[in-house]
Design a protein around this motif. Structure first.
Motif, PDB file in Angstrom:
ATOM      1  N   SER A 160       5.727   4.468  -2.409  1.00 37.19           N
ATOM      2  CA  SER A 160       4.550   4.011  -3.140  1.00 37.19           C
ATOM      3  C   SER A 160       4.390   2.503  -3.058  1.00 37.19           C
ATOM      4  O   SER A 160       5.345   1.758  -2.795  1.00 37.19           O
ATOM      5  CB  SER A 160       4.649   4.428  -4.609  1.00 37.19           C
ATOM      6  OG  SER A 160       5.685   3.705  -5.259  1.00 37.19           O
ATOM      7  N   ALA A 161       3.172   2.055  -3.310  1.00 37.59           N
ATOM      8  CA  ALA A 161       2.891   0.622  -3.342  1.00 37.59           C
ATOM      9  C   ALA A 161       3.712  -0.067  -4.422  1.00 37.59           C
ATOM     10  O   ALA A 161       4.189  -1.196  -4.237  1.00 37.59           O
ATOM     11  CB  ALA A 161       1.400   0.390  -3.565  1.00 37.59           C
ATOM     12  N   SER A 162       3.888   0.597  -5.561  1.00 42.18           N
ATOM     13  CA  SER A 162       4.649  -0.022  -6.653  1.00 42.18           C
ATOM     14  C   SER A 162       6.110  -0.222  -6.267  1.00 42.18           C
ATOM     15  O   SER A 162       6.716  -1.246  -6.611  1.00 42.18           O
ATOM     16  CB  SER A 162       4.549   0.830  -7.924  1.00 42.18           C
ATOM     17  OG  SER A 162       5.033   2.144  -7.690  1.00 42.18           O
ATOM     18  N   VAL A 214       0.839  -1.198   0.000  1.00 43.64           N
ATOM     19  CA  VAL A 214       0.000   0.000   0.000  1.00 43.64           C
ATOM     20  C   VAL A 214       0.871   1.244   0.000  1.00 43.64           C
ATOM     21  O   VAL A 214       1.990   1.250   0.523  1.00 43.64           O
ATOM     22  CB  VAL A 214      -0.965   0.023   1.210  1.00 43.64           C
ATOM     23  CG1 VAL A 214      -1.831  -1.233   1.236  1.00 43.64           C
ATOM     24  CG2 VAL A 214      -0.203   0.172   2.512  1.00 43.64           C
ATOM     25  N   SER A 215       0.353   2.301  -0.582  1.00 43.72           N
ATOM     26  CA  SER A 215       1.055   3.584  -0.621  1.00 43.72           C
ATOM     27  C   SER A 215       0.730   4.398   0.625  1.00 43.72           C
ATOM     28  O   SER A 215      -0.382   4.332   1.159  1.00 43.72           O
ATOM     29  CB  SER A 215       0.634   4.383  -1.861  1.00 43.72           C
ATOM     30  OG  SER A 215       1.005   3.732  -3.051  1.00 43.72           O
ATOM     31  N   GLN A 224      -1.844  -4.372  -5.071  1.00 45.29           N
ATOM     32  CA  GLN A 224      -1.294  -3.057  -4.754  1.00 45.29           C
ATOM     33  C   GLN A 224      -2.454  -2.093  -4.557  1.00 45.29           C
ATOM     34  O   GLN A 224      -3.422  -2.115  -5.328  1.00 45.29           O
ATOM     35  CB  GLN A 224      -0.380  -2.557  -5.871  1.00 45.29           C
ATOM     36  CG  GLN A 224       0.835  -3.425  -6.129  1.00 45.29           C
ATOM     37  CD  GLN A 224       1.698  -2.882  -7.251  1.00 45.29           C
ATOM     38  OE1 GLN A 224       1.868  -1.661  -7.379  1.00 45.29           O
ATOM     39  NE2 GLN A 224       2.254  -3.770  -8.066  1.00 45.29           N
ATOM     40  N   ALA A 225      -2.363  -1.249  -3.515  1.00 51.24           N
ATOM     41  CA  ALA A 225      -3.462  -0.344  -3.205  1.00 51.24           C
ATOM     42  C   ALA A 225      -2.936   1.060  -2.950  1.00 51.24           C
ATOM     43  O   ALA A 225      -1.806   1.238  -2.477  1.00 51.24           O
ATOM     44  CB  ALA A 225      -4.231  -0.851  -1.980  1.00 51.24           C
ATOM     45  N   PRO A 226      -3.746   2.085  -3.225  1.00 54.07           N
ATOM     46  CA  PRO A 226      -3.306   3.476  -3.070  1.00 54.07           C
ATOM     47  C   PRO A 226      -3.268   3.970  -1.631  1.00 54.07           C
ATOM     48  O   PRO A 226      -2.765   5.063  -1.369  1.00 54.07           O
ATOM     49  CB  PRO A 226      -4.334   4.260  -3.881  1.00 54.07           C
ATOM     50  CG  PRO A 226      -5.571   3.421  -3.825  1.00 54.07           C
ATOM     51  CD  PRO A 226      -5.088   1.994  -3.842  1.00 54.07           C
ATOM     52  N   SER A 227      -3.789   3.183  -0.684  1.00 51.63           N
ATOM     53  CA  SER A 227      -3.811   3.612   0.712  1.00 51.63           C
ATOM     54  C   SER A 227      -3.989   2.382   1.604  1.00 51.63           C
ATOM     55  O   SER A 227      -4.439   1.326   1.137  1.00 51.63           O
ATOM     56  CB  SER A 227      -4.966   4.583   0.967  1.00 51.63           C
ATOM     57  OG  SER A 227      -6.211   3.910   0.855  1.00 51.63           O
ATOM     58  N   GLU A 236       1.134   8.559   2.269  1.00 47.91           N
ATOM     59  CA  GLU A 236       1.173   9.930   1.789  1.00 47.91           C
ATOM     60  C   GLU A 236       2.274  10.712   2.494  1.00 47.91           C
ATOM     61  O   GLU A 236       2.799  10.301   3.515  1.00 47.91           O
ATOM     62  CB  GLU A 236      -0.177  10.610   2.038  1.00 47.91           C
ATOM     63  CG  GLU A 236      -1.337   9.984   1.276  1.00 47.91           C
ATOM     64  CD  GLU A 236      -2.648  10.693   1.552  1.00 47.91           C
ATOM     65  OE1 GLU A 236      -2.677  11.522   2.492  1.00 47.91           O
ATOM     66  OE2 GLU A 236      -3.633  10.437   0.836  1.00 47.91           O
ATOM     67  N   THR A 293       0.441   3.274   8.542  1.00 51.31           N
ATOM     68  CA  THR A 293      -0.254   2.099   7.998  1.00 51.31           C
ATOM     69  C   THR A 293      -1.275   1.578   8.993  1.00 51.31           C
ATOM     70  O   THR A 293      -2.442   1.336   8.660  1.00 51.31           O
ATOM     71  CB  THR A 293       0.762   0.996   7.654  1.00 51.31           C
ATOM     72  OG1 THR A 293       1.798   1.542   6.837  1.00 51.31           O
ATOM     73  CG2 THR A 293       0.091  -0.158   6.937  1.00 51.31           C
ATOM     74  N   ALA A 307      -7.674   1.290   1.464  1.00 48.73           N
ATOM     75  CA  ALA A 307      -8.026   0.580   0.234  1.00 48.73           C
ATOM     76  C   ALA A 307      -7.455  -0.833   0.243  1.00 48.73           C
ATOM     77  O   ALA A 307      -8.099  -1.782  -0.209  1.00 48.73           O
ATOM     78  CB  ALA A 307      -7.509   1.357  -0.973  1.00 48.73           C
TER      79      ALA A 307
END
Length: 441
Positions: free
Chosen positions: A367-369, A358-359, A385-388, A361, A414, A391
């Motif tokens: 980032s998740a990637s 997860v990413s 993979q998730a943006p938060s 901020e 997290t 998510a």
């Protein structure tokens, strides 16, 4: 800002200093003097806790044990998970907005006169908390160092007892990677002719060197006090050490607090050195009642732990290894860019069957990637993979089977994101089922 809310104050504090971390005591000590915080002790007994890992659990156990013995308590910790109010607890209850705002107003008035002094968000919050504690002057104040030790704002207050939990690499941008130097910085909370509890048997030699140089009374784990398992009662343990007068003493049949045993033993020794007479039954209640969100916290089949460096991750992995293995354990991992993600993944990978990256901020975000690439480079399966964190938790909730477990870790951000998701989604999060709490045999 007489009508400002707590949220207004926090927003203002985040913007008023050019950098978020500015180590040094000159500015914060000047404002503390103006506020009268250095004129007399803010509490009858003060214990300051520093270290890389284990500070939060040590503080939580000191608070629970103190309250079990009938002491009025105040604890100051950082960071918080969901609410700023978590940072200051009075008699086990989070501080109300009004008290925190009053503290910020007192700090601001002192900061501006006679000449303005710039304070960071953390420094202003620390002084506001100290002012609030001083209004009550409790029988026991427990202060957690935020970063380092010697130059941390918390160190403006002289403790009666210092505790050093562990020394490992973290916050390299501010503390470096030399463990001996990190040890010297953490040891800066010690005071001349006052006791220090060394809560790990593997501390850098610099910690003892500082203790000897300042004349602090050393009380070391494995030397002056120790803990051991008791036979006959699963999870029961015993403590041996010395009371405040130096007399050998033993505490028996203590329950497992589900937190590091070294830290539990250190808390007991620190209280004795703070002139608290410990009662065996009260200690049992204190350990049975201790709670610390985000540290091996079980919500149903979800385990949430803020472990964000290899040392903490190894401890987390060791606790998971003691459990009956689930059908699958899926890790939800989010980490900041300045943390040793490789070391954390290496420590946890034997206990995890697949990952959700997860990413996070912010300026230090990863980032998740990026996490996914790192995980796969170490032979780990990335399921999503998730943006938060929220998510990622939402996706994970849909794929978890009844016999699976979820592990949420890698950062306070997290864990906070998933805890907030639990709250907003109103997930029915019962405590850990007894059937999965059994240890391996």
């Amino acid at each position: 800002m007489s009508d400002a809310s707590l949220k207004d104050w926090l927003t203002r504090l985040e913007r008023q200093h050019p950098v978020s971390i500015d180590l040094g005591l000159e500015r914060v000590a000047e404002v503390a003097c103006r506020m009268g915080l250095l004129d007399s002790p803010i509490a009858k007994r003060i214990i300051t806790v520093a270290g890389t890992n284990g500070k939060g659990s040590t503080v939580a156990m000191l608070e629970s044990l103190g309250r079990a013995h009938g002491l009025s308590t105040a604890t100051y910790t950082s960071p918080h998970l969901l609410r700023y109010n978590e940072r200051l607890r009075l008699d086990g209850v989070e501080a109300e907005d009004r008290l925190l705002v009053d503290g910020f107003e007192r700090v601001e008035a002192a900061r501006l006169a006679p000449e303005p002094v710039s304070l960071t968000y953390f420094e202003a919050g620390t002084l506001a908390a100290f002012w609030a504690i001083a209004q009550r002057r409790p029988e026991l104040a427990i202060l957690e160092v935020g970063l380092g030790g010697r130059l941390d704002a918390v160190n403006v207050i002289d403790p009666d007892v210092a505790v050093i939990t562990t020394i490992a690499q973290d916050h390299a941008a501010f503390l470096g990677t030399d463990l001996e130097q990190i040890g010297r910085e953490k040891a800066g909370i010690m005071r001349r002719m006052r006791p220090v509890v060394l809560g790990s048997e593997r501390l850098p030699s610099s910690v003892r060197q500082v203790a000897l140089a300042v004349g602090a009374g050393i009380h070391g784990l494995g030397e002056d006090f120790r803990h051991s398992d008791e036979t006959g009662v699963e999870g029961s343990w015993a403590w041996e050490g010395r009371d405040g007068h130096g007399n050998p003493t033993t505490l028996m049949r203590l329950p497992d607090p589900q937190l590091p045993r070294d830290n539990a033993a250190s808390a007991l020794q620190a209280l004795y050195l703070a002139d608290v007479t410990l009662d065996n039954e009260a200690c049992r209640r204190g350990f049975a009642d201790v709670q610390l969100p985000g540290r091996m916290q079980w919500l149903g089949k979800w385990c949430l732990d803020v472990a964000h460096n290899p040392h903490a991750a190894h401890y987390l992995a060791s606790r998971l290894a003691q459990r009956v293995p689930p059908a699958r354990r899926i890790g939800l991992l989010g980490m900041l860019g300045d943390k040793d993600a490789t070391g954390v993944v290496a420590a946890l990978s034997p206990q995890v069957d697949g990952w959700v990256a997860v990413s996070l901020e912010g300026e230090r975000a990863r980032s998740a990637s990026e996490l996914a690439v790192l995980l796969e480079s170490h032979g780990q399966a990335v399921l999503h993979q998730a943006p938060s964190p929220a998510a990622g938790a939402e996706w994970l909730m849909q794929v978890l089977d009844e016999e699976d477990e979820a592990l949420v870790c890698g950062s306070f951000f997290t864990v906070a994101g998933v805890l907030e998701w639990f709250s907003m989604r109103r997930v029915d999060a019962a405590h850990e089922p007894a059937s999965t709490a059994r240890r391996k045999t």
